[in-house]
Design an enzyme around this catalytic site. Structure first.
Site, PDB file in Angstrom:
ATOM      1  CB  ALA A   1      42.076  30.906  44.950  1.00  0.00           C
TER       2      ALA A   1
ATOM      3  CG  HIS B   1      40.121  35.488  50.061  1.00  0.00           C
ATOM      4  ND1 HIS B   1      40.507  36.388  50.721  1.00  0.00           N
ATOM      5  CD2 HIS B   1      41.033  34.060  49.782  1.00  0.00           C
ATOM      6  CE1 HIS B   1      41.611  35.710  51.684  1.00  0.00           C
ATOM      7  NE2 HIS B   1      41.622  34.588  50.933  1.00  0.00           N
TER       8      HIS B   1
ATOM      9  CG  HIS C   1      44.498  36.872  48.575  1.00  0.00           C
ATOM     10  ND1 HIS C   1      43.655  35.961  48.264  1.00  0.00           N
ATOM     11  CD2 HIS C   1      45.579  36.395  49.181  1.00  0.00           C
ATOM     12  CE1 HIS C   1      44.054  34.701  48.477  1.00  0.00           C
ATOM     13  NE2 HIS C   1      45.246  35.094  49.065  1.00  0.00           N
TER      14      HIS C   1
ATOM     15  CD  GLN D   1      53.041  27.464  50.646  1.00  0.00           C
ATOM     16  OE1 GLN D   1      53.894  28.153  50.092  1.00  0.00           O
ATOM     17  NE2 GLN D   1      52.148  27.964  51.459  1.00  0.00           N
TER      18      GLN D   1
ATOM     19  CG  MET E   1      37.264  36.471  53.644  1.00  0.00           C
ATOM     20  SD  MET E   1      36.597  37.336  52.313  1.00  0.00           S
ATOM     21  CE  MET E   1      35.186  38.087  52.919  1.00  0.00           C
TER      22      MET E   1
ATOM     23  CB  SER F   1      42.109  30.057  48.479  1.00  0.00           C
ATOM     24  OG  SER F   1      43.113  31.509  48.714  1.00  0.00           O
TER      25      SER F   1
HETATM   26  O1  PAF Z   1      49.926  32.450  52.231  1.00  0.00           O
HETATM   27  C1  PAF Z   1      50.057  32.106  51.227  1.00  0.00           C
HETATM   28  O2  PAF Z   1      49.380  32.133  50.327  1.00  0.00           O
HETATM   29  C2  PAF Z   1      51.518  31.433  51.010  1.00  0.00           C
HETATM   30  O3  PAF Z   1      51.692  30.621  52.235  1.00  0.00           O
HETATM   31  C3  PAF Z   1      52.652  32.259  50.379  1.00  0.00           C
HETATM   32  C4  PAF Z   1      52.952  33.309  51.468  1.00  0.00           C
HETATM   33  C5  PAF Z   1      52.075  33.102  49.295  1.00  0.00           C
HETATM   34  C6  PAF Z   1      53.677  31.475  50.311  1.00  0.00           C
HETATM   35  O4  PAF Z   1      53.452  30.461  49.104  1.00  0.00           O
END
Ligand code: PAF
Length: 286
Positions: free
Chosen positions: A34, A36, A39, A63, A187, A189
């Site tokens: 996702a 944005h 990223h 997580q 920003m 996701s």
């Molecule tokens: O920040 C994130 O998108 C996630 O926590 C990560 C660092 C990709 C780990 O899954």
């Protein structure tokens, strides 16, 4: 042209071995997709610093402390690949789940101590173990030299930095500035899950943070500033404000005043979506 998508660790390792033989450096941008502009700013930083860039996309079940959050997390792989196309990323690693957690997987990476004992730690039990575990695996699987993370997840950035240091993983963790909407909203996701009218309300979080930070830097005591911010957020339509904290930028210890480098960090619910943000708080002139 869209970058090749690899789903198996053996294919990833074959590629990175070629790069290593050629003496090339590898940059890693770990994501859950996702994508944005935040990223994409990490990808730009990685491109500038490294010869090769890998973006990983893996919605890491370990997580998520809430099954509904995991089920609703946006998954937009094709769009993500299109967004990455102009950046000349060398490959996108979208591991099949068994490439991260094979049958019988039994290992947990857990960062203890004060940096995980506060804020996201207690509010999202198990979250940082999930992050530390998957990020350790991605560091080892990609053998990257540098990894790029957004400062928006400030506590996460501290956790992965400590994990890499404690486990002697030879990688440099680099924190990059949070990218914001013109309204100030960080920003994320998860913003994709907010209805249009909630997006406008969401900007109140950063506005309340900037106001409290400015007043704290001018010497006002923290407690009434926090209370006023909570009130402003309730009036803007926010639900529960889980934390709105002034903390030491290096240890995350709670502060009464920004007498040393400080950060204001907050998490609050809006229309069923949990938003987090943090900003630097200029040091009080003593
Ligand atoms: O920040 C994130 O998108 C996630 O926590 C990560 C660092 C990709 C780990 O899954």
């Amino acid at each position: 042209m869209t970058a090749p998508i690899l789903r198996r660790l053996a294919d990833l390792r074959a590629k990175t071995a070629d790069w290593r033989r050629a003496g090339e450096t590898i940059g890693l941008v770990p994501t859950m997709g996702a994508l944005h502009a935040g990223h994409l700013s990490l990808v730009e930083a990685a491109k500038q610093a490294c010869d090769r860039v890998i973006v990983t996309i893996f919605v890491n079940p370990k997580q998520f402390n809430n099954a509904e959050d995991l089920a609703n997390y946006p998954r937009t792989e094709n769009k993500d690949a299109e967004k990455l196309a102009p950046y000349g990323v060398d490959l996108i690693y979208v591991p099949d789940p068994d490439q991260i957690y094979p049958d019988g997987y039994a290992t947990n990476v857990s960062v203890g101590g004060s940096i995980t004992a506060v804020m996201e730690g207690p509010f999202r039990p198990g979250h940082f173990d999930g992050v530390a575990t998957v990020v350790a695996k991605l560091f080892l699987q990609t053998s990257a030299d540098k990894a790029f993370f957004g400062q928006k997840d400030y506590q996460q950035l501290m956790v992965v930095t400590r994990m890499a240091r404690d486990l002697d993983i030879p990688i440099e963790v680099i924190g990059c500035e949070t990218v914001r909407e013109p309204s100030g909203l960080a920003m994320s996701s998860r913003n994709l899950l907010l209805p249009e009218e909630a997006l406008a309300k969401a900007a109140a979080l950063n506005a309340a943070m900037r106001e409290a930070a400015a007043k704290a830097s001018a010497g006002e005591p923290w407690e009434p500033l926090e209370a006023a911010a909570r009130q402003a957020l309730a009036e803007a339509g926010f639900g529960d404000v889980e934390y709105f904290d002034l903390r030491c930028a290096e240890t995350l210890e709670a502060l009464e005043t920004p007498s040393r480098p400080a950060r204001l960090l907050a998490a609050a619910w809006l229309d069923g979506i949990r938003l987090i943000d943090n900003i630097a708080v200029p040091q009080l002139n003593s």
